[in-house]
Scaffold this active site. Sequence first.
Site, short mmCIF file in Angstrom:
data_model
loop_
_atom_site.label_atom_id
_atom_site.label_comp_id
_atom_site.label_asym_id
_atom_site.label_seq_id
_atom_site.Cartn_x
_atom_site.Cartn_y
_atom_site.Cartn_z
N ASP A 2 0.82 -1.21 0.00
CA ASP A 2 0.00 0.00 0.00
C ASP A 2 0.86 1.26 0.00
OD1 ASP A 2 -2.62 0.82 -0.22
OD2 ASP A 2 -2.91 1.09 1.93
N ASP A 8 -9.12 -1.93 2.44
CA ASP A 8 -8.78 -1.36 3.74
C ASP A 8 -9.79 -1.74 4.82
OD1 ASP A 8 -6.61 -0.04 2.58
OD2 ASP A 8 -7.89 1.63 1.94
#
Length: 375
Positions: A225, A271
Amino acid sequence: MAEVNKILSDIKMNLTENVTDTLHRTPATPEGMAVAYISIIIMAILPIFFGSMKSVKYHKEMIQFQKESGEMLETMSHKDAAMFPFIASAALFGLYIFFQIFSKEYINLLLTGYFFILGVIALCYLSSPVICSLVPAAIPNTPFHLKFTKGKGAHSEVIINYEFTLHDVICLMCCSLIGVWYIINKHWIANNLFGIAFAINGVELLHLNKVVTGCILLCGLFVYDVFWVFGTNVMVTVAKSFEAPIKLVFPQDLLENGLTANNFAMLGLGDIVIPGIFIALLLRFDCSLKRNSKVYFYTTLVAYFLGLVTTLCVMHLFNHAQPALLYLVPACLGAPLILAHIRGDLSAMFQYEDHPSNATDEKKDSTSNSSASNA
């Protein structure tokens, strides 16, 4: 020379699109941003909470199935967890290349049809108990059996064997209407209904077998990420180009423009689901301790909440997209591990398995046999 002109033309087109989008968007007010951020947080917490609760029931069903069938269930290994960020990176970069080469309208048209089918199925699976309970008693719950076989007699092979009821058909019709609404308008409410359904089902059905596996997966995706958000523009470009319910959105100009608002704050489903499956594992670990307490689950859920709040605050402060896992992974790993160390459960936590392997079972059998012989 032709290539240079083409590149300049593409840059000009992108700049024109960005300026047009900016002009059509209503500037977000502090009140509007507060409503949007609070809504995003609530929409992220609820799927993890309910998906984790449902995962306990699903886990018991799988254990029962394992006992009855004698089959070992496939689980994610340490190697699978370590390879996942590389696979995700390849998929992400592949999408980025597709959006650079082909028109995003055609790609999104294909993805819309694909996610329409997946979204309707996910929404049906999630909402079936509620919708079926609301069906009037005047409509009979007639059972149906769909069976599709290949071949004849003893050599026939069953391809489809599905039982359903008339109430299930009504549920499918209701969810299909939401799908049609999404296809026609791409409305943010329809997007969120599909996204929440994906998130809850993902947390419920995607199981990590061990805490170590979860730690490897989260740490790998932490690097993934951070790299793709801060190191390149790939993640942000794909997220903005990808018109599919793989993110939760909420308008920051809702107070000014109502349901037609278009200045969105967003949070990717990854997420939510990735930390969510780890939090669900900790809930099942809590249940295995049989202490009538869910301390690790609630502690990590609070840590996730604080990590998400930190993400949104930093994003607002620097006015730049943030890799949410940069803040969520340390929170979701640090809180339960520190608590387990304090409570003396660290060893039990790392030894816990959702579905014990054959080696574990044999070890338990040999231990019980040796105890019986000593007795």
